[in-house]
Design a protein around this motif. Structure first.
Motif, PDB file in Angstrom:
ATOM      1  N   GLU A  78     -15.709 -39.640  29.710  1.00  0.00           N
ATOM      2  CA  GLU A  78     -16.119 -38.770  30.153  1.00  0.00           C
ATOM      3  C   GLU A  78     -17.214 -38.489  29.506  1.00  0.00           C
ATOM      4  OE1 GLU A  78     -13.124 -36.421  30.161  1.00  0.00           O
ATOM      5  OE2 GLU A  78     -12.632 -38.123  30.452  1.00  0.00           O
ATOM      6  N   THR A  79     -18.095 -37.032  30.666  1.00  0.00           N
ATOM      7  CA  THR A  79     -19.131 -37.194  30.512  1.00  0.00           C
ATOM      8  C   THR A  79     -19.848 -36.645  29.389  1.00  0.00           C
ATOM      9  OG1 THR A  79     -19.227 -36.339  32.572  1.00  0.00           O
ATOM     10  CG2 THR A  79     -21.051 -35.702  31.441  1.00  0.00           C
ATOM     11  N   GLY A  80     -20.879 -37.566  28.646  1.00  0.00           N
ATOM     12  CA  GLY A  80     -21.310 -36.853  26.752  1.00  0.00           C
ATOM     13  C   GLY A  80     -20.485 -37.038  25.633  1.00  0.00           C
ATOM     14  N   ARG A  81     -19.727 -36.541  25.296  1.00  0.00           N
ATOM     15  CA  ARG A  81     -19.006 -36.835  23.999  1.00  0.00           C
ATOM     16  C   ARG A  81     -17.148 -36.413  24.410  1.00  0.00           C
ATOM     17  NH1 ARG A  81     -24.506 -37.104  19.910  1.00  0.00           N
ATOM     18  NH2 ARG A  81     -24.031 -34.684  20.992  1.00  0.00           N
ATOM     19  N   THR A  82     -17.199 -35.333  25.019  1.00  0.00           N
ATOM     20  CA  THR A  82     -16.404 -34.469  25.246  1.00  0.00           C
ATOM     21  C   THR A  82     -15.876 -35.512  25.950  1.00  0.00           C
ATOM     22  OG1 THR A  82     -17.505 -32.271  25.124  1.00  0.00           O
ATOM     23  CG2 THR A  82     -15.522 -31.967  25.666  1.00  0.00           C
ATOM     24  N   THR A  83     -14.115 -35.062  25.240  1.00  0.00           N
ATOM     25  CA  THR A  83     -13.009 -35.643  26.673  1.00  0.00           C
ATOM     26  C   THR A  83     -12.052 -34.224  26.157  1.00  0.00           C
ATOM     27  OG1 THR A  83     -12.991 -37.617  25.259  1.00  0.00           O
ATOM     28  CG2 THR A  83     -10.707 -36.856  25.788  1.00  0.00           C
ATOM     29  N   GLU A  84     -11.566 -34.727  28.036  1.00  0.00           N
ATOM     30  CA  GLU A  84     -11.155 -33.208  28.274  1.00  0.00           C
ATOM     31  C   GLU A  84      -9.555 -33.353  29.285  1.00  0.00           C
ATOM     32  OE1 GLU A  84     -14.431 -29.786  28.983  1.00  0.00           O
ATOM     33  OE2 GLU A  84     -14.194 -31.781  30.937  1.00  0.00           O
ATOM     34  N   VAL A  85      -8.762 -32.882  29.025  1.00  0.00           N
ATOM     35  CA  VAL A  85      -7.357 -32.932  30.226  1.00  0.00           C
ATOM     36  C   VAL A  85      -6.991 -31.474  30.750  1.00  0.00           C
ATOM     37  CG1 VAL A  85      -5.012 -33.782  29.987  1.00  0.00           C
ATOM     38  CG2 VAL A  85      -6.419 -34.754  28.310  1.00  0.00           C
ATOM     39  N   PHE A  86      -6.811 -32.096  31.659  1.00  0.00           N
ATOM     40  CA  PHE A  86      -6.735 -30.518  32.744  1.00  0.00           C
ATOM     41  C   PHE A  86      -5.138 -30.660  32.762  1.00  0.00           C
ATOM     42  CE2 PHE A  86     -11.333 -30.836  32.480  1.00  0.00           C
ATOM     43  CZ  PHE A  86     -12.042 -29.729  32.547  1.00  0.00           C
ATOM     44  N   ARG A  87      -4.888 -29.612  33.640  1.00  0.00           N
ATOM     45  CA  ARG A  87      -4.210 -29.210  35.051  1.00  0.00           C
ATOM     46  C   ARG A  87      -4.600 -29.176  36.045  1.00  0.00           C
ATOM     47  NH1 ARG A  87       0.950 -25.118  36.410  1.00  0.00           N
ATOM     48  NH2 ARG A  87       1.492 -25.938  38.417  1.00  0.00           N
ATOM     49  N   ILE A  88      -4.247 -29.190  37.473  1.00  0.00           N
ATOM     50  CA  ILE A  88      -4.900 -28.938  38.782  1.00  0.00           C
ATOM     51  C   ILE A  88      -3.979 -27.854  38.980  1.00  0.00           C
ATOM     52  CG2 ILE A  88      -5.790 -30.146  40.499  1.00  0.00           C
ATOM     53  CD1 ILE A  88      -6.376 -32.645  39.078  1.00  0.00           C
ATOM     54  N   THR A  89      -4.860 -27.552  39.519  1.00  0.00           N
ATOM     55  CA  THR A  89      -3.585 -26.161  40.427  1.00  0.00           C
ATOM     56  C   THR A  89      -4.589 -25.829  42.149  1.00  0.00           C
ATOM     57  OG1 THR A  89      -4.383 -23.883  40.266  1.00  0.00           O
ATOM     58  CG2 THR A  89      -2.056 -25.173  38.674  1.00  0.00           C
ATOM     59  N   PRO A  90      -4.266 -25.503  43.543  1.00  0.00           N
ATOM     60  CA  PRO A  90      -4.738 -24.642  44.234  1.00  0.00           C
ATOM     61  C   PRO A  90      -4.770 -23.208  43.648  1.00  0.00           C
ATOM     62  CG  PRO A  90      -2.513 -25.087  44.737  1.00  0.00           C
ATOM     63  CD  PRO A  90      -2.501 -25.650  43.491  1.00  0.00           C
ATOM     64  N   SER A  91      -5.985 -22.354  44.950  1.00  0.00           N
ATOM     65  CA  SER A  91      -6.191 -21.589  44.161  1.00  0.00           C
ATOM     66  C   SER A  91      -5.981 -20.569  44.492  1.00  0.00           C
ATOM     67  CB  SER A  91      -7.640 -21.277  44.882  1.00  0.00           C
ATOM     68  OG  SER A  91      -8.996 -21.704  44.213  1.00  0.00           O
ATOM     69  N   PHE A  92      -4.654 -19.798  43.881  1.00  0.00           N
ATOM     70  CA  PHE A  92      -3.565 -19.066  44.207  1.00  0.00           C
ATOM     71  C   PHE A  92      -4.135 -17.513  44.907  1.00  0.00           C
ATOM     72  CE2 PHE A  92      -1.550 -21.614  40.964  1.00  0.00           C
ATOM     73  CZ  PHE A  92      -0.592 -22.772  41.990  1.00  0.00           C
ATOM     74  N   GLY A  93      -3.225 -17.074  45.898  1.00  0.00           N
ATOM     75  CA  GLY A  93      -4.184 -15.622  46.433  1.00  0.00           C
ATOM     76  C   GLY A  93      -3.651 -15.779  47.314  1.00  0.00           C
ATOM     77  N   ASP A  94      -3.865 -13.869  47.705  1.00  0.00           N
ATOM     78  CA  ASP A  94      -2.759 -13.638  49.466  1.00  0.00           C
ATOM     79  C   ASP A  94      -3.363 -14.714  50.440  1.00  0.00           C
ATOM     80  OD1 ASP A  94      -1.482 -11.627  48.104  1.00  0.00           O
ATOM     81  OD2 ASP A  94      -2.639 -10.162  48.103  1.00  0.00           O
ATOM     82  N   HIS A  95      -4.933 -15.076  50.107  1.00  0.00           N
ATOM     83  CA  HIS A  95      -4.904 -15.331  51.498  1.00  0.00           C
ATOM     84  C   HIS A  95      -5.182 -17.292  51.345  1.00  0.00           C
ATOM     85  CE1 HIS A  95      -8.804 -15.808  48.495  1.00  0.00           C
ATOM     86  NE2 HIS A  95      -8.788 -16.316  49.029  1.00  0.00           N
ATOM     87  N   VAL A 108      -9.696 -24.990  44.134  1.00  0.00           N
ATOM     88  CA  VAL A 108      -8.727 -25.646  43.071  1.00  0.00           C
ATOM     89  C   VAL A 108      -9.365 -25.199  41.875  1.00  0.00           C
ATOM     90  CG1 VAL A 108      -8.506 -27.806  44.059  1.00  0.00           C
ATOM     91  CG2 VAL A 108      -9.947 -27.636  42.656  1.00  0.00           C
ATOM     92  N   GLU A 109      -7.822 -24.767  40.594  1.00  0.00           N
ATOM     93  CA  GLU A 109      -8.483 -24.579  39.563  1.00  0.00           C
ATOM     94  C   GLU A 109      -8.356 -25.551  38.562  1.00  0.00           C
ATOM     95  OE1 GLU A 109      -6.378 -21.134  36.816  1.00  0.00           O
ATOM     96  OE2 GLU A 109      -5.704 -21.521  38.390  1.00  0.00           O
ATOM     97  N   LEU A 110      -8.994 -25.728  37.488  1.00  0.00           N
ATOM     98  CA  LEU A 110      -9.405 -27.149  36.977  1.00  0.00           C
ATOM     99  C   LEU A 110      -8.353 -25.905  35.178  1.00  0.00           C
ATOM    100  CD1 LEU A 110     -12.302 -29.141  37.037  1.00  0.00           C
ATOM    101  CD2 LEU A 110     -10.043 -29.145  38.164  1.00  0.00           C
TER     102      LEU A 110
END
Length: 196
Positions: free
Chosen positions: A4-21, A175-177
């Motif tokens: 991970e960048t620097g000292r921070t460790t992160e865990v995500f879920r990835i989704t596409p951007s949602f919306g009418d378009h 995408v949304e993290l």
């Protein structure tokens, strides 16, 4: 090994951007779920079926499925990421109406990690979703792009370096993290990262 960048460790879920378009893919994940629950009895599917959902004329992201179990990549995203993800999962064709063979592929992580901090996490609900997940940093498989949990073998969790790589290729507008967990005590996780 990616870290991970620097000292921070992160865990995500990835989704596409949602919306009418936007136009997204609905994937039939049942064959994959069966394999994930008991791979000694059920074979890994050779392909998955999907259909379009949303605005028929909408924008399609390079990460077009919001399914927490089945990350789907466009051909471009797969070509740019799978060389770095090799050895940590399987690439499965996703069959989509009106798409060419190979246009979409699922990435199924083979890494199943016993890294959940059970005391600090909520219990899995009836469908396996862990609404609030905390991790034991030294047990995280940081070299892998993503992983599944021994406590939930179906949902996919992304390490920060891989999530940011995907976002850098697709564009942050596509995408949304959703932050699941971070070693930064000031970070605010998404209220329900694995939900819809």
């Amino acid at each position: 090994m990616p870290r991970e960048t620097g000292r921070t460790t992160e865990v995500f879920r990835i989704t596409p951007s949602f919306g009418d378009h936007y136009k997204t893919l609905l994937v039939d994940a049942l064959p994959l779920l069966r394999w994930e629950m008991d791979e000694s009895v059920n074979p890994l599917p050779e392909a998955l079926d999907a259909e379009w959902h949303g605005n028929p004329r909408g924008t399609v992201s390079d990460y077009p499925s919001g399914h927490a179990v089945v990350p789907v990549f466009s051909r471009r995203l797969a070509e740019e990421t799978f060389p770095r993800f090799q050895g940590f999962g399987y690439c499965i064709p996703v069959q989509v109406p009106d798409a060419r063979a190979g246009d979409y592929r699922a990435y199924v992580p083979s890494v199943v990690a016993d890294c959940l901090d059970r005391k600090a996490s909520s219990s899995p609900n009836e469908v396996g979703e862990i609404e609030h997940a905390a991790f034991i940093p030294e047990r995280l498989p940081l070299e892998a792009p993503c992983f599944r949990l021994t406590d939930n073998r179906t949902y996919v969790y992304w390490n920060g370096w891989a999530a940011r790589l995907i976002q850098s290729i697709t564009g942050p507008e596509n995408v949304e993290l959703r932050l699941v967990w971070s070693t930064d005590p000031g970070a605010v996780p998404h209220p329900r990262p694995m939900g819809f």
